[in-house]
Design an enzyme around this catalytic site. Structure first.
Site, PDB file in Angstrom:
ATOM      1  N   GLU A  69       0.805  -1.227   0.000  1.00  0.00           N
ATOM      2  CA  GLU A  69       0.000   0.000   0.000  1.00  0.00           C
ATOM      3  C   GLU A  69       0.834   1.271   0.000  1.00  0.00           C
ATOM      4  OE1 GLU A  69      -2.681  -3.011   2.234  1.00  0.00           O
ATOM      5  OE2 GLU A  69      -0.541  -2.577   2.068  1.00  0.00           O
ATOM      6  N   ASP A 284      -4.429 -13.226   9.772  1.00  0.00           N
ATOM      7  CA  ASP A 284      -4.022 -12.282   8.721  1.00  0.00           C
ATOM      8  C   ASP A 284      -2.502 -12.278   8.609  1.00  0.00           C
ATOM      9  OD1 ASP A 284      -4.581 -10.569   6.651  1.00  0.00           O
ATOM     10  OD2 ASP A 284      -4.987  -8.824   7.882  1.00  0.00           O
TER      11      ASP A 284
END
Length: 388
Positions: A69, A284
């Site tokens: 990101e 995650d």
């Protein structure tokens, strides 16, 4: 080789009392109070004063890395085998996230096969954050039918500035494709749904249930503990029959902003009357943990860890007073049932020999067996990745 675990305190995940477990050919062959067999035919493991539990299932891991990101340098690394072993994780479900371009389905499947060769059981979701799905074969149904490791789709992002902002119709179509492919292949055909901080929350999932003939069992929304508003939505959704998943990897800044720690979230859901069978934990692992400012600018980035999965379960027992066998379900029998991993998540004859021995004094992981192979014994690693 045959292995005989002697005098274990068995939780399968329900308490089963003192028992021996005979393992061979990657399966649990027998589970009885006193199995007698000559030591020259098997490796005997003294499990006296230890708890034997099913190997942990982590249903949401970025096994080949995620992130990106903040540009190329912020792509996170892939999952090292030893991280899973030390966390007691014997089964992982790999997924792609924001980046479905420099990370793709071919690479994800290759990494899954590599971890499988190294000792873990692995499965994958087809697609990534964005819709339409980028699958390996022409359709999701074909991925489910013809690629053994594909068990569903995702993680599809909703209510997040990183999502593809799909229409409701596009999302419902993916759930429908997962349903068809799951029926035809005998798999879960579930859609793993990433939920961000956006105000729409679970809206699309509720609309699927209200406006179509599809079942809540085709969707698994994750990050439900992200903030108090989403958590309260999650309680209502789970009490209505939906599954909810909590993310164990976190940052101090997330908790400061209102994220609910998994251990506390589990206790609160149970107190609210949610069926414990509707709840799972996932790590995650290897996914990015980005810290955004109010304008959506990236301030910092970290990485999720698979080892946080069992740490959260321990905290639920030790700090929140959740019964051990109830807490254990969220990383064993619950994900196995929801994801239709029929030989996983329980200790019983005929099940895969995924066995973890815990020290009952502090619930630390001592020994790990996956698919009948010892990967760690008495705290000592016996296996590691080729390049570790």
């Amino acid at each position: 080789m045959l292995f005989l675990f002697k005098h274990a305190d068995v939780y399968s995940p329900e308490s089963g009392g003192r028992c021996d477990l005979l393992v061979g050919g990657g399966k649990i062959l027998r589970m009885e109070p006193d199995i007698r067999i000559s030591r020259k035919y098997c490796d005997v493991i003294d499990a006296r004063n230890l708890r034997a539990v099913p190997g942990f299932i982590d249903g949401h891991v970025h096994i080949m890395g995620g992130g990106g990101e903040g540009g190329f340098a912020t792509r996170t690394p892939d999952l090292p085998l030893t991280d899973a072993i030390q966390g007691g994780v014997t089964t992982v479900v790999g997924c792609l996230g924001t980046d479905g371009y420099t990370r793709n389905m071919a690479g994800l499947l290759a990494k899954a096969k590599g971890l499988d060769e190294e000792g873990l059981s692995t499965f994958v979701y087809s697609g990534s954050y964005g819709l339409p799905l980028r699958t390996l074969m022409p359709s999701l149904e074909e991925d489910l039918l013809f690629i053994d490791k594909v068990i569903g789709a995702g993680e599809v992002a909703l209510s997040d500035h990183r999502s593809s902002q799909p229409s409701f119709e596009a999302f419902a179509q993916v759930v429908a494709m997962a349903r068809r492919g799951g029926m035809l292949s005998g798999k879960a055909g579930i859609v793993n749904v990433h939920l961000g901080d956006g105000p729409r929350g679970l809206d699309f999932l509720r609309r699927v249930l209200a406006e179509t003939e599809l079942s809540a069992h085709q969707m698994l929304p994750t990050h439900i503990n992200r903030n108090p508003r989403l958590f309260e939505e999650g309680i209502a959704y789970a009490k209505g029959g939906g599954f909810v998943d909590f993310t164990t990897s976190t940052l101090a800044s997330y908790l400061d902003d209102g994220e609910i720690p998994c251990a506390k979230a589990l206790r609160r859901m149970l107190e609210a009357g949610v069926d414990p069978g509707q709840i799972t934990f996932t790590s995650d692992g290897q996914g990015s943990l980005p810290d955004w400012d109010q304008n959506g600018r990236l301030q910092d980035i970290s990485v999720g860890r698979v080892q946080s999965l069992y740490q959260a379960v321990r905290q639920a027992v030790q700090e929140e007073g959740v019964p051990f066998d109830t807490a254990l379900r969220v990383i064993t029998s619950n994900p196995a049932r929801i994801l239709k991993l029929k030989t996983k998540g329980r200790l019983a004859p005929g099940m895969d020999a995924d066995i973890v021995l815990l020290d009952p004094s502090d619930l630390t992981v001592r020994t790990v067996m996956a698919k009948g192979r010892l990967l760690m014994k008495s705290g000592k690693l016996l296996a590691k990745g080729l390049f570790q």
